[in-house]
Enzyme design. Structure first.
Site, mmCIF file in Angstrom:
data_model
loop_
_atom_site.group_PDB
_atom_site.id
_atom_site.type_symbol
_atom_site.label_atom_id
_atom_site.label_comp_id
_atom_site.label_asym_id
_atom_site.label_seq_id
_atom_site.Cartn_x
_atom_site.Cartn_y
_atom_site.Cartn_z
ATOM 1 N N SER A 21 9.357 5.133 -3.622
ATOM 2 C CA SER A 21 9.214 4.181 -2.528
ATOM 3 C C SER A 21 8.248 4.763 -1.516
ATOM 4 C CB SER A 21 10.575 3.951 -1.857
ATOM 5 O OG SER A 21 10.403 3.308 -0.605
ATOM 6 N N GLY A 63 8.321 -5.372 -8.904
ATOM 7 C CA GLY A 63 9.151 -4.285 -9.412
ATOM 8 C C GLY A 63 10.626 -4.624 -9.312
ATOM 9 N N HIS A 72 3.885 1.373 -7.974
ATOM 10 C CA HIS A 72 2.772 0.421 -7.810
ATOM 11 C C HIS A 72 1.815 0.487 -8.994
ATOM 12 C CE1 HIS A 72 3.758 1.315 -3.418
ATOM 13 N NE2 HIS A 72 3.854 0.005 -3.453
ATOM 14 N N ARG A 105 8.573 4.444 1.461
ATOM 15 C CA ARG A 105 9.419 4.912 2.568
ATOM 16 C C ARG A 105 10.021 6.298 2.304
ATOM 17 N NH1 ARG A 105 10.593 -0.955 3.281
ATOM 18 N NH2 ARG A 105 9.933 -1.465 5.400
ATOM 19 N N GLU A 110 3.575 5.845 -8.247
ATOM 20 C CA GLU A 110 3.603 5.444 -9.661
ATOM 21 C C GLU A 110 4.238 4.068 -9.874
ATOM 22 O OE1 GLU A 110 2.491 6.249 -12.735
ATOM 23 O OE2 GLU A 110 1.157 7.624 -11.693
ATOM 24 N N GLY A 168 0.789 -1.229 0.000
ATOM 25 C CA GLY A 168 0.000 0.000 0.000
ATOM 26 C C GLY A 168 0.819 1.275 0.000
ATOM 27 N N TYR A 169 0.143 2.386 0.299
ATOM 28 C CA TYR A 169 0.695 3.739 0.191
ATOM 29 C C TYR A 169 1.225 3.932 -1.227
ATOM 30 C CZ TYR A 169 1.875 8.172 2.283
ATOM 31 O OH TYR A 169 1.906 9.502 2.593
HETATM 32 P P1 AMP Z 1 5.767 -2.488 -1.736
HETATM 33 O O1 AMP Z 1 4.383 -1.959 -1.549
HETATM 34 O O2 AMP Z 1 6.831 -1.513 -1.403
HETATM 35 O O3 AMP Z 1 5.951 -3.848 -1.098
HETATM 36 O O4 AMP Z 1 5.929 -2.730 -3.294
HETATM 37 C C1 AMP Z 1 5.010 -3.516 -4.013
HETATM 38 C C2 AMP Z 1 5.581 -3.821 -5.372
HETATM 39 O O5 AMP Z 1 5.843 -2.594 -6.059
HETATM 40 C C3 AMP Z 1 6.915 -4.580 -5.302
HETATM 41 O O6 AMP Z 1 6.938 -5.574 -6.315
HETATM 42 C C4 AMP Z 1 7.918 -3.499 -5.560
HETATM 43 O O7 AMP Z 1 9.104 -3.976 -6.154
HETATM 44 C C5 AMP Z 1 7.165 -2.610 -6.529
HETATM 45 N N1 AMP Z 1 7.742 -1.267 -6.509
HETATM 46 C C6 AMP Z 1 7.975 -0.477 -5.425
HETATM 47 N N2 AMP Z 1 8.560 0.678 -5.792
HETATM 48 C C7 AMP Z 1 8.718 0.623 -7.125
HETATM 49 C C8 AMP Z 1 9.280 1.498 -8.106
HETATM 50 N N3 AMP Z 1 9.791 2.690 -7.783
HETATM 51 N N4 AMP Z 1 9.265 1.112 -9.400
HETATM 52 C C9 AMP Z 1 8.757 -0.094 -9.749
HETATM 53 N N5 AMP Z 1 8.214 -0.970 -8.883
HETATM 54 C C10 AMP Z 1 8.202 -0.624 -7.593
#
Ligand code: AMP
Length: 284
Positions: free
Chosen positions: A188, A150, A37, A190, A35, A31-32
């Site tokens: 991110s 990602g 995601h 974060r 682009e 979540g959160y």
């Molecule tokens: P997260 O919510 O951070 O666990 O990310 C969910 C999915 O989005 C994961 O497969 C990440 O690798 C992908 N992701 C996060 N940030 C990016 C980014 N800047 N570009 C591409 N994919 C991303």
């Protein structure tokens, strides 16, 4: 877009889509949304008749000292953003649904040995086991044809590919490029932790990776020199506390000495309380 909270409801929605002959894509997230995601969601929507996005901040992949409690959340905004990309179902379970006995009492762990112990696994020794366990649960719950990850989390995507191969899970893993801010900082969730000063310093990661990639393309073959360049440059940036900067084999994540094929440049660095990662695949 339908928002569902239970495993039974997401399974019923997927069964209905299957009944119509649709293929199913899954985008696992915490979540959160940004682009990065949304790019995964759009890719799934374009490649499948039915897309499920899971939104779950998985306690199993956070160490007790990490940011589970502070992890940024904005459910209403996430629902709006996912809905606008054409996602069919947002699956947002709570902890009781995913770990009925509590995460500590969960007894089955999926562990991709070796690959889970290098790079981010060195400073986060239990992290990837938490990821592979929850992703295998999601694969069993949704049973997608394709799942989207990602390249931002390169090690995670590699480990999941390996898990799928080792356990014969019938899902195609699709990996999408890193989406960046205009100044190069990898998007991110974060990044929300960064103060304005830290945010101003953080693009050093992308800048330094790009410079190292140019050095390799210009003929540098000594991985040690690239490693030192990455470490010294990032460590010298304001607010930066380097975790690691490595030059590794993109398939095995083993350290490289001589660059005579594709390499992965991978870095992790704290800026204040944000631990940021970035990477670049380089072919000499
Ligand atoms: P997260 O919510 O951070 O666990 O990310 C969910 C999915 O989005 C994961 O497969 C990440 O690798 C992908 N992701 C996060 N940030 C990016 C980014 N800047 N570009 C591409 N994919 C991303």
């Amino acid at each position: 877009m339908k928002v569902v909270r239970t495993i039974a409801d997401v399974r019923a929605a997927v069964a209905e889509a299957r009944g119509k002959g649709l293929t199913v894509g899954l985008v696992p997230t915490m979540g959160y949304f940004h682009e990065g995601h949304l790019s995964l969601m759009r890719k799934s929507v374009s490649e499948n008749g039915f897309t499920v996005v899971s939104l779950y901040v998985n306690p199993l992949q956070f160490a007790p000292t990490e940011d589970l409690a502070q992890y940024p959340r904005d459910f209403e905004r996430d629902v709006r953003m996912a809905g606008e990309t054409g996602v069919d179902v947002l699956f947002a379970p709570d902890d009781a649904e995913m770990y009925p006995d509590g995460p500590e009492a969960h007894r089955t762990i999926v562990s991709v040995r070796g690959l889970n112990a290098v790079l981010c696994g060195r400073s986060r020794p239990t992290h990837f086991d938490g990821v592979t366990t929850v992703v295998s649960k999601l694969f069993h719950i949704v049973a997608p044809d394709r799942a989207y990850f990602g390249q931002k989390d390169y090690q995670q995507a590699l480990i999941i590919r390996r898990m799928v191969r080792d356990l014969n899970i019938p899902v195609e893993i699709r990996v999408a490029p890193i989406v960046r801010e205009p100044d190069g900082l990898a998007m991110s969730s974060r990044n929300a932790y960064l103060t304005p000063d830290e945010r101003a310093a953080a693009p050093v990661l992308y800048r330094t990776l790009s410079q190292a990639a140019a050095m390799i393309r210009d003929g540098e073959r000594d991985a040690g020199r690239i490693r030192s360049f990455l470490r010294d440059t990032i460590a010298a940036a304001p607010h930066a506390r380097l975790d690691y900067a490595e030059v590794v084999d993109p398939d095995t994540l083993a350290d490289v000495d001589v660059i005579d094929g594709p390499v992965l440049l991978a870095v992790a660095c704290y800026f204040g309380r944000a631990r940021l990662i970035d990477n670049m695949l380089v072919t000499p």
